[in-house]
Design a protein around this motif. Structure first.
Motif, PDB file in Angstrom:
ATOM      1  N   LEU A  57       0.831  -1.209   0.000  1.00 19.48           N
ATOM      2  CA  LEU A  57       0.000   0.000   0.000  1.00 19.48           C
ATOM      3  C   LEU A  57       0.867   1.261   0.000  1.00 19.48           C
ATOM      4  O   LEU A  57       0.923   1.958  -0.994  1.00 19.48           O
ATOM      5  N   ARG A  58       1.483   1.571   1.121  1.00 22.68           N
ATOM      6  CA  ARG A  58       2.495   2.634   1.218  1.00 22.68           C
ATOM      7  C   ARG A  58       3.461   2.168   2.304  1.00 22.68           C
ATOM      8  O   ARG A  58       3.044   1.479   3.231  1.00 22.68           O
ATOM      9  N   GLU A  94       3.258   7.651   9.266  1.00 20.95           N
ATOM     10  CA  GLU A  94       1.942   7.124   8.897  1.00 20.95           C
ATOM     11  C   GLU A  94       1.023   7.035  10.117  1.00 20.95           C
ATOM     12  O   GLU A  94      -0.190   7.181  10.006  1.00 20.95           O
ATOM     13  N   GLY A 100       4.369  15.101   8.441  1.00 24.38           N
ATOM     14  CA  GLY A 100       4.878  14.846   7.094  1.00 24.38           C
ATOM     15  C   GLY A 100       4.774  13.395   6.675  1.00 24.38           C
ATOM     16  O   GLY A 100       4.118  12.579   7.332  1.00 24.38           O
ATOM     17  N   VAL A 101       5.451  13.081   5.578  1.00 28.42           N
ATOM     18  CA  VAL A 101       5.365  11.753   4.986  1.00 28.42           C
ATOM     19  C   VAL A 101       6.648  11.498   4.185  1.00 28.42           C
ATOM     20  O   VAL A 101       7.323  12.443   3.772  1.00 28.42           O
ATOM     21  N   MET A 103       8.133   9.977   0.805  1.00 27.19           N
ATOM     22  CA  MET A 103       7.723   9.572  -0.537  1.00 27.19           C
ATOM     23  C   MET A 103       8.864   8.862  -1.262  1.00 27.19           C
ATOM     24  O   MET A 103       9.996   8.842  -0.797  1.00 27.19           O
ATOM     25  N   ARG A 104       8.540   8.318  -2.436  1.00 22.69           N
ATOM     26  CA  ARG A 104       9.544   7.680  -3.283  1.00 22.69           C
ATOM     27  C   ARG A 104      10.685   8.666  -3.568  1.00 22.69           C
ATOM     28  O   ARG A 104      10.431   9.840  -3.811  1.00 22.69           O
ATOM     29  N   GLU A 106      13.330  10.967  -5.225  1.00 22.33           N
ATOM     30  CA  GLU A 106      13.114  11.788  -6.420  1.00 22.33           C
ATOM     31  C   GLU A 106      13.659  11.119  -7.675  1.00 22.33           C
ATOM     32  O   GLU A 106      13.045  11.166  -8.727  1.00 22.33           O
ATOM     33  N   LEU A 108      13.972   7.944  -8.136  1.00 20.16           N
ATOM     34  CA  LEU A 108      13.352   6.610  -8.238  1.00 20.16           C
ATOM     35  C   LEU A 108      14.300   5.464  -7.911  1.00 20.16           C
ATOM     36  O   LEU A 108      13.988   4.315  -8.158  1.00 20.16           O
ATOM     37  N   ASN A 146      12.119  10.408   0.742  1.00 25.75           N
ATOM     38  CA  ASN A 146      11.914  11.765   0.244  1.00 25.75           C
ATOM     39  C   ASN A 146      10.878  12.469   1.126  1.00 25.75           C
ATOM     40  O   ASN A 146       9.674  12.330   0.913  1.00 25.75           O
ATOM     41  N   PHE A 148       8.378  14.921   2.785  1.00 30.83           N
ATOM     42  CA  PHE A 148       7.473  15.946   2.247  1.00 30.83           C
ATOM     43  C   PHE A 148       6.434  16.330   3.287  1.00 30.83           C
ATOM     44  O   PHE A 148       5.933  15.489   4.029  1.00 30.83           O
TER      45      PHE A 148
END
Lengths: 229, 80
Positions: A57-58, A94, A100-101, A103-104, A106, A108, A146, A148
């Motif tokens: 999922l994440r 989470e 914040g969170v 992410m993938r 930048e 990849l 990453n 954010f």
């Protein structure tokens, strides 16, 4: 100091952090399985790195809803310190323990390298053995680091001094050159509002012995021990 | 009842995967492709017959687990 290290299906750095804790405290931490919503009283909770629940999922999303995390949230609210490393940082974000969170990256790519971090403050139970502005070298190993947050959250985080570490050049310059993943404002680690929860992508537990890539991470664990004893 | 949930990145949130897909499509001879955004599609089977109730429960599911509302939007569609 009695520490507890959480273990999820797919965690893989719990042994490394347990060893780092034993090195500085002389005591093995208590290993706590993710289904255990009622683990024994502890002075420090560590959420280790890895790939909990296969990153489904994440990253960290499933682990954040596990029984053990419901208990961690309760204890964090009571002031029990929480150290969340790499996948642990993703889980804590989470779970809403940190703003914040992650992410993938930048570019990849999975990045596995030593990075330089600038210590933003020594005024926390995690960073009291460092000097503000000091540069340390520790490894990172992740594909989703990453950081954010929206502008409003970032402003709050900066205003309250919740940024713990920023990626920097070896000389301490924070201009993006040392940023391995595209994190906004080069953020590598953040505190919660009370600075009793720290989340960071780099692995201080993998920089505690000279034979294995340096000792710059050791002071983080020593600082925690000093603050909690 | 079946539900379809789409989870997408909010506007302004960088989507490196979408960008990479766009570049690949351009390279493969689809120059008409501009901005690409990648998302998730989740299909759920529900033991619920009341549409309003189902929607309210799905909303809760999205906020609690299926989407991270810091960076993602979600949309819910009920089928049959």
């Amino acid at each position: 100091m009695k520490a507890s290290v959480l273990v999820f299906p797919g965690s893989n750095r719990e042994g490394d952090v347990a060893q780092a804790i034993e090195l500085v405290t002389g005591r093995k931490p208590n290993m706590v399985w993710h289904g255990d919503g009622n683990f024994e009283k502890t002075d420090l909770i560590v959420i280790p790195g890895g790939f909990s629940y296969g990153d489904y999922l994440r990253c960290g999303a499933m682990a954040a809803q596990s029984p053990v995390m419901a208990e961690v949230k309760k204890r964090a609210a009571q002031g029990v310190p929480v150290l969340a490393i790499c996948n642990g940082f993703q889980i804590a974000a989470e779970a809403g323990l940190l703003p914040g969170v992650l992410m993938r990256n930048e570019n990849l790519k999975f990045v596995c390298a030593d990075v330089h971090l600038k210590i933003e403050t020594s005024q926390s139970l995690f960073t009291n053995r460092y000097q503000a502005g000091q540069v340390i070298k520790v490894p990172v190993a992740h594909a989703e680091g990453n950081y954010f947050a929206d502008d409003e959250t970032l402003k709050r985080v900066e205003d309250r001094g919740q940024v713990a570490f920023r990626y920097c050049a070896p000389d301490g310059t924070v201009d993006g050159t040392g940023n391995p993943n595209g994190s906004i404002r080069n953020i590598a680690g953040v505190f919660n509002e009370t600075k009793t929860v720290l989340g960071l992508m780099p692995h201080p537990e993998n920089a505690v012995e000279a034979m294995f890539g340096g000792t710059d991470g050791k002071a983080l664990f020593e600082g925690i021990v000093e603050a909690l004893s | 009842m079946k539900a379809r949930v789409h989870v997408t990145l909010k506007n302004g949130v960088l989507d490196p995967q979408g960008k990479a897909i766009g570049h690949s499509l351009n390279r493969l001879g689809f120059p008409e492709v501009g901005d690409v955004r990648q998302g998730k599609y989740i299909e759920l089977e529900l033991a619920e017959t009341d549409k309003a109730k189902a929607k309210a429960r799905l909303d809760e599911m999205c906020r609690k687990l299926l989407a991270n509302t810091v960076i993602e939007n979600y949309s819910i569609e009920l089928v049959g």
